[in-house]
Design a protein around this motif. Structure first.
Motif, PDB file in Angstrom:
ATOM      1  N   ARG A 226       0.871  -1.181   0.000  1.00  0.00           N
ATOM      2  CA  ARG A 226       0.000   0.000   0.000  1.00  0.00           C
ATOM      3  C   ARG A 226       0.909   1.233   0.000  1.00  0.00           C
ATOM      4  O   ARG A 226       1.757   1.381   0.882  1.00  0.00           O
ATOM      5  CB  ARG A 226      -0.914   0.003   1.219  1.00  0.00           C
ATOM      6  N   THR A 227       0.713   2.071  -0.979  1.00  0.00           N
ATOM      7  CA  THR A 227       1.530   3.269  -1.133  1.00  0.00           C
ATOM      8  C   THR A 227       0.730   4.353  -1.866  1.00  0.00           C
ATOM      9  O   THR A 227      -0.043   4.031  -2.777  1.00  0.00           O
ATOM     10  CB  THR A 227       2.818   2.974  -1.916  1.00  0.00           C
ATOM     11  N   PRO A 228       0.941   5.625  -1.516  1.00  0.00           N
ATOM     12  CA  PRO A 228       0.293   6.705  -2.274  1.00  0.00           C
ATOM     13  C   PRO A 228       1.045   7.027  -3.562  1.00  0.00           C
ATOM     14  O   PRO A 228       0.620   7.883  -4.338  1.00  0.00           O
ATOM     15  CB  PRO A 228       0.354   7.886  -1.289  1.00  0.00           C
ATOM     16  N   GLN A 229       2.151   6.310  -3.802  1.00  0.00           N
ATOM     17  CA  GLN A 229       2.972   6.562  -4.991  1.00  0.00           C
ATOM     18  C   GLN A 229       3.075   5.285  -5.824  1.00  0.00           C
ATOM     19  O   GLN A 229       4.159   4.816  -6.157  1.00  0.00           O
ATOM     20  CB  GLN A 229       4.359   7.052  -4.559  1.00  0.00           C
ATOM     21  N   ALA A 230       1.913   4.734  -6.156  1.00  0.00           N
ATOM     22  CA  ALA A 230       1.865   3.454  -6.859  1.00  0.00           C
ATOM     23  C   ALA A 230       2.559   3.498  -8.217  1.00  0.00           C
ATOM     24  O   ALA A 230       3.275   2.568  -8.598  1.00  0.00           O
ATOM     25  CB  ALA A 230       0.412   3.014  -7.027  1.00  0.00           C
ATOM     26  N   GLY A 263      11.241  -2.984  -0.261  1.00  0.00           N
ATOM     27  CA  GLY A 263      11.528  -1.997   0.772  1.00  0.00           C
ATOM     28  C   GLY A 263      12.770  -1.187   0.468  1.00  0.00           C
ATOM     29  O   GLY A 263      12.778   0.046   0.625  1.00  0.00           O
ATOM     30  N   ARG A 264      13.829  -1.863   0.017  1.00  0.00           N
ATOM     31  CA  ARG A 264      15.067  -1.150  -0.307  1.00  0.00           C
ATOM     32  C   ARG A 264      14.864  -0.212  -1.498  1.00  0.00           C
ATOM     33  O   ARG A 264      15.379   0.916  -1.513  1.00  0.00           O
ATOM     34  CB  ARG A 264      16.182  -2.157  -0.614  1.00  0.00           C
ATOM     35  N   LEU A 265      14.116  -0.693  -2.493  1.00  0.00           N
ATOM     36  CA  LEU A 265      13.867   0.117  -3.689  1.00  0.00           C
ATOM     37  C   LEU A 265      13.055   1.356  -3.327  1.00  0.00           C
ATOM     38  O   LEU A 265      13.338   2.466  -3.806  1.00  0.00           O
ATOM     39  CB  LEU A 265      13.124  -0.734  -4.724  1.00  0.00           C
ATOM     40  N   GLY A 269      14.264   5.445  -3.459  1.00  0.00           N
ATOM     41  CA  GLY A 269      13.531   6.400  -4.280  1.00  0.00           C
ATOM     42  C   GLY A 269      12.632   7.323  -3.479  1.00  0.00           C
ATOM     43  O   GLY A 269      11.799   8.039  -4.069  1.00  0.00           O
ATOM     44  N   SER A 270      12.755   7.289  -2.138  1.00  0.00           N
ATOM     45  CA  SER A 270      11.923   8.129  -1.251  1.00  0.00           C
ATOM     46  C   SER A 270      10.435   7.903  -1.510  1.00  0.00           C
ATOM     47  O   SER A 270       9.634   8.845  -1.534  1.00  0.00           O
ATOM     48  CB  SER A 270      12.278   9.614  -1.432  1.00  0.00           C
ATOM     49  N   ILE A 271      10.071   6.636  -1.711  1.00  0.00           N
ATOM     50  CA  ILE A 271       8.671   6.269  -1.927  1.00  0.00           C
ATOM     51  C   ILE A 271       8.067   5.827  -0.605  1.00  0.00           C
ATOM     52  O   ILE A 271       8.613   4.946   0.074  1.00  0.00           O
ATOM     53  CB  ILE A 271       8.553   5.148  -2.981  1.00  0.00           C
ATOM     54  N   VAL A 272       6.958   6.428  -0.231  1.00  0.00           N
ATOM     55  CA  VAL A 272       6.302   6.128   1.043  1.00  0.00           C
ATOM     56  C   VAL A 272       5.546   4.807   0.946  1.00  0.00           C
ATOM     57  O   VAL A 272       4.801   4.570  -0.014  1.00  0.00           O
ATOM     58  CB  VAL A 272       5.329   7.259   1.431  1.00  0.00           C
ATOM     59  N   LEU A 273       5.731   3.952   1.947  1.00  0.00           N
ATOM     60  CA  LEU A 273       5.002   2.684   2.026  1.00  0.00           C
ATOM     61  C   LEU A 273       4.160   2.664   3.292  1.00  0.00           C
ATOM     62  O   LEU A 273       4.656   2.957   4.386  1.00  0.00           O
ATOM     63  CB  LEU A 273       5.963   1.492   2.043  1.00  0.00           C
ATOM     64  N   PHE A 274       2.886   2.295   3.147  1.00  0.00           N
ATOM     65  CA  PHE A 274       2.007   2.134   4.304  1.00  0.00           C
ATOM     66  C   PHE A 274       1.919   0.673   4.744  1.00  0.00           C
ATOM     67  O   PHE A 274       1.636   0.379   5.899  1.00  0.00           O
ATOM     68  CB  PHE A 274       0.593   2.642   3.984  1.00  0.00           C
ATOM     69  N   GLU A 275       2.147  -0.246   3.800  1.00  0.00           N
ATOM     70  CA  GLU A 275       2.088  -1.682   4.113  1.00  0.00           C
ATOM     71  C   GLU A 275       2.968  -2.444   3.153  1.00  0.00           C
ATOM     72  O   GLU A 275       3.055  -2.112   1.955  1.00  0.00           O
ATOM     73  CB  GLU A 275       0.650  -2.215   4.041  1.00  0.00           C
TER      74      GLU A 275
END
Length: 319
Positions: A226-230, A263-265, A269-275
């Motif tokens: 789950r991410t707002p930056q899909a 997770g590392r990727l 890339g400063s991508i936010v992950l919620f799950e």
């Protein structure tokens, strides 16, 4: 231990079991799975010596069970809960087994208590429900305190408490170092009970191995993200061979990438992950994938008001 080597059985023009080999080890519950007509029951009958194979060898604890001097002390089996004299009481049935196998009558009382059949044991077997017959059959299988247990669909007809009891019984026997072989069509129950699986289809061995390995080989493993930056994450995953698809709730299901890689990727890339949750296929998914070409009795479809409907869908609609 049960060792099956090249086992083959033919009835008329039909090959019921075709060159099957596997080992059922001590200290584990082995689930024998397969669709109807796969040859599971025939294989079990050959293991316990009720059917003689056309070809192949079965060894129980290193020898031929058909020549065992004290068979119930070596192997206990439940193959058909209906194979009981309807006019005898449950206790009389067990006492007859005990007398013919040199087992003390005190053991009859022990297995009746263990299976919850003390009160019904005075009644005639012909009045028993299927669940009670199953419990009596299990009592008979346990009568000689055997090292090997072979059970064909032992939870059929049992209520949830009975199913849980059988599961814990098999696991406890395996923990004591016994050899347990059990067949079942209840995939969810086998996932909770079995340590090792043997999967058959149309008389042949499809696969065998530890439960987790069988599932991993037969199903696709995804990672739920789950991410707002899909879009950004999807593009980044493409650079390492990963692919994404949308789950019904809008989350991403990622294939060909581990949770650690994702997770590392995302971090780089400063991508936010919620799950970030690995998703493993179920035993039912694995079973359907493994046996999709070996279903001897495939259900058809029925044309309903909204187009073709499968038999199972119609049953669900009626319920």
């Amino acid at each position: 231990m049960i060792e099956v080597e090249g086992l083959t059985q033919v009835f008329g023009h039909k090959t019921a079991v075709d060159d099957v080999s596997f080992t059922v080890r001590q200290g584990a519950v082995t689930g024998l799975l397969g669709p109807n007509g796969a040859g599971k029951s025939t294989t079990m009958r050959m293991i316990v010596g009720l059917d003689r194979p056309v070809k192949g060898v079965v060894r129980v604890n290193g020898g031929d069970f058909r020549r065992a001097e004290r068979p119930l002390h070596e192997l206990g089996a439940l193959l058909d809960p209906a194979a009981l004299h309807p006019g005898r009481s449950g206790r009389a049935h067990l006492r007859a087994l005990a007398l013919t196998n040199g087992i003390p009558s005190s053991r009859v009382d022990e297995v009746l208590r263990l299976t919850g059949m003390v009160e019904p044991s005075s009644r005639r077997v012909g009045t028993y429900s299927l669940g009670m017959r199953q419990r009596l059959g299990i009592a008979g299988a346990l009568l000689g305190d055997p090292q090997v247990l072979v059970l064909d669909e032992p939870v059929n007809g049992l209520d949830p408490d009975g199913v849980h009891w059988v599961r814990e019984l098999m696991k406890s026997l395996a923990a004591m170092g016994r050899t347990v072989l059990v067949s079942s069509h209840l995939m969810s129950e086998m996932a909770l009970t079995a340590d090792h699986l043997v999967v058959m289809g149309r008389g042949r061995l499809i696969t065998q191995g530890p439960v987790t390995e069988v599932i991993a080989r037969a199903t696709q493993s995804d990672v739920l993200v789950r991410t707002p930056q899909a879009e950004e994450l999807t593009a980044a995953l493409g650079t390492i061979g990963g692919s994404t698809r949308r789950a019904p709730d809008g989350a991403l299901l990622v294939t060909n990438a581990t949770a650690e890689q994702i997770g590392r990727l995302a971090a780089s890339g400063s991508i936010v992950l919620f799950e970030l949750t690995p998703q493993q296929g179920s035993l039912e998914d694995a079973f359907l994938a493994l046996t999709k070409d070996d279903q001897e009795y495939a259900a058809g479809t029925v044309a309903g008001p909204h187009g073709p409907t499968t038999g199972s869908e119609q049953d669900g609609a009626r319920r």
